[in-house]
Design an enzyme around this catalytic site. Structure first.
Site, PDB file in Angstrom:
ATOM      1  N   ASP A   8       0.658  -1.089   0.059  1.00 29.10           N
ATOM      2  CA  ASP A   8      -0.038   0.091   0.147  1.00 29.10           C
ATOM      3  C   ASP A   8       0.893   1.188   0.140  1.00 29.10           C
ATOM      4  OD1 ASP A   8      -2.183  -1.513  -0.048  1.00 29.10           O
ATOM      5  OD2 ASP A   8      -2.710  -1.166   2.281  1.00 29.10           O
ATOM      6  N   GLY A  34      -3.422  -5.247   0.463  1.00 28.43           N
ATOM      7  CA  GLY A  34      -3.927  -6.471  -0.050  1.00 28.43           C
ATOM      8  C   GLY A  34      -5.176  -7.047   0.864  1.00 28.43           C
ATOM      9  N   ASN A 182     -20.154  -4.591   0.745  1.00 30.55           N
ATOM     10  CA  ASN A 182     -20.884  -3.338   1.075  1.00 30.55           C
ATOM     11  C   ASN A 182     -22.030  -3.167   0.268  1.00 30.55           C
ATOM     12  OD1 ASN A 182     -19.872  -2.291  -1.217  1.00 30.55           O
ATOM     13  ND2 ASN A 182     -18.010  -1.557  -0.367  1.00 30.55           N
ATOM     14  N   THR A 220     -22.477  -4.461   4.673  1.00 33.33           N
ATOM     15  CA  THR A 220     -22.263  -3.401   5.619  1.00 33.33           C
ATOM     16  C   THR A 220     -22.535  -2.161   5.071  1.00 33.33           C
ATOM     17  OG1 THR A 220     -19.901  -3.301   4.521  1.00 33.33           O
ATOM     18  CG2 THR A 220     -20.048  -5.040   6.250  1.00 33.33           C
ATOM     19  N   LEU A 221     -22.729  -1.129   6.217  1.00 31.08           N
ATOM     20  CA  LEU A 221     -23.275  -0.120   5.703  1.00 31.08           C
ATOM     21  C   LEU A 221     -22.676   1.154   6.465  1.00 31.08           C
ATOM     22  CD1 LEU A 221     -27.101  -0.844   6.885  1.00 31.08           C
ATOM     23  CD2 LEU A 221     -25.935  -0.901   4.544  1.00 31.08           C
ATOM     24  N   ARG A 224     -23.702   3.153   9.746  1.00 32.96           N
ATOM     25  CA  ARG A 224     -24.747   2.689  10.012  1.00 32.96           C
ATOM     26  C   ARG A 224     -24.885   1.154  10.312  1.00 32.96           C
ATOM     27  NH1 ARG A 224     -27.991   3.295   4.979  1.00 32.96           N
ATOM     28  NH2 ARG A 224     -25.976   3.465   4.246  1.00 32.96           N
ATOM     29  N   ASP A 253     -11.689  -5.079   5.982  1.00 33.70           N
ATOM     30  CA  ASP A 253     -10.728  -6.157   6.080  1.00 33.70           C
ATOM     31  C   ASP A 253     -10.964  -6.759   7.638  1.00 33.70           C
ATOM     32  OD1 ASP A 253     -10.353  -6.546   3.457  1.00 33.70           O
ATOM     33  OD2 ASP A 253      -8.603  -5.218   3.422  1.00 33.70           O
ATOM     34  N   SER A 292      -4.357  -2.587  10.899  1.00 41.76           N
ATOM     35  CA  SER A 292      -4.644  -1.957  12.134  1.00 41.76           C
ATOM     36  C   SER A 292      -5.535  -2.649  12.912  1.00 41.76           C
ATOM     37  CB  SER A 292      -5.042  -0.502  11.961  1.00 41.76           C
ATOM     38  OG  SER A 292      -6.117  -0.504  10.986  1.00 41.76           O
TER      39      SER A 292
END
Length: 324
Positions: A8, A34, A182, A220-221, A224, A253, A292
């Site tokens: 990254d 990744g 998502n 996933t939101l 929300r 992730d 993280s």
């Protein structure tokens, strides 16, 4: 884990640029990424023994990716090195933690079904196979078939979603026990159904996705939380945790990793598994970088906090209350 390994390259910007616009940014940071590598590192930090199957290049980026994952405790015996560049992601992050990401597949595109020998030897002791879409779909499909034959549950994070949803992708989705996407990916997968459902409750998207084959679906939101459709035929919404967002990169992730870890460690109720995933994803936004993920102890502590989290209105990452 069968998936992509990237380097990254991240720059913080005062705001995300519009098409054709140049925005001055801050320091260029490098870090292992990744979706496959992120989820593998997160799963390991969340307490699961994790083995990675993938491909990286013989460049400096590949060496750094390998060293970082090895330090995290991920089993890399199934990761091959080939001539050429390692996958790379270019990431812009604004002050609210929102991001824009462009990926170059590099060596990830060279993982073939015949390279899955390392996976076959690990399925006997595996609790879950976690897949994404950063390696060729036929390879992920072959991996899913191997897992199903071995009686191992398949969790598919259908991201990044290709521009065309074809029969090969539909076949892979049909092999998944649990599908995670998502809102944007959900709309892309159900196509004309999404147009008919436009403006409706996201719960309807989750229900529609179950018709593609998975027994369970999670959509996933962002701020929300998430909606889920279980094998019981019911759809429901779980709110997120009110938390200060620093960087949303990698939160999705971490969400997927905790969802897989929960299932691998015996959390059979989908609601409970998604609740843990929301907590892990929210905690991941409180620190910078794609890898993280919090520890299992941190997730348990957030879940045990006396004040129950409340729903957060609005979309996107926002400054508080973020799940991937």
């Amino acid at each position: 884990m069968v998936g992509g390994l990237n380097m990254d390259l991240r720059i913080r910007v005062p705001r995300l640029p519009s098409p054709g616009e140049t925005v001055p940014g801050g320091r260029l940071d490098r870090g292992t990424g990744g979706k496959g590598a992120n989820q593998a590192a997160a799963a390991r930090r969340l307490g699961a023994r994790t083995a990675m199957v993938g491909v990286m290049g013989d460049d400096e980026f590949g060496a750094q990716v390998s060293a970082t994952l090895a330090e995290a405790g991920v089993d890399l015996a199934g990761v091959a090195t080939v001539g050429g560049p390692t996958g790379t992601a270019l990431i812009l992050v604004d002050p609210a933690g929102e991001n824009m990401i462009i990926t170059s597949p590099g060596a990830n595109g060279l993982l073939r079904p015949e390279d899955l020998g390392a996976l076959s030897g690990r399925l006997d002791s595996a609790g879950v196979l976690l897949l994404q879409l950063e390696v060729p779909i036929e390879t992920s499909t072959a991996a899913a078939r191997l897992a199903r034959a071995a009686g191992v549950s398949v969790v598919l994070n259908a991201a990044p979603l290709p521009t065309t949803v074809d029969d090969s992708l539909r076949e892979l989705i049909g092999l998944a026990d649990l599908l995670v996407v998502n809102e944007t990916e959900a709309a892309g997968l159900i196509g004309d159904v999404a147009e008919r459902l436009e403006g409706s409750d996201p719960l309807e998207y989750a229900s529609a996705l179950r018709h593609l084959g998975p027994a369970e679906v999670v959509v996933t939101l962002g701020a929300r939380g998430a909606v889920l459709a279980g094998s019981d035929g019911r759809s429901r919404h779980l709110p997120t945790f009110p938390i200060e967002v620093v960087d949303a990169v990698g939160a999705g992730d971490t969400f997927c990793a905790e969802l897989a870890v929960a299932r691998a460690t015996g959390v059979r109720e989908l609601d409970a598994a998604v609740r843990r995933a929301c907590a892990a994803g929210a905690l991941a936004t409180t620190r910078p970088g794609a890898q993280s993920a919090p520890s299992r102890f941190e997730v348990d502590a957030l879940l045990a906090a006396p004040e129950r989290p409340a729903p957060v209105s609005g979309g996107g990452a926002g400054r508080t209350g973020h799940a991937p």
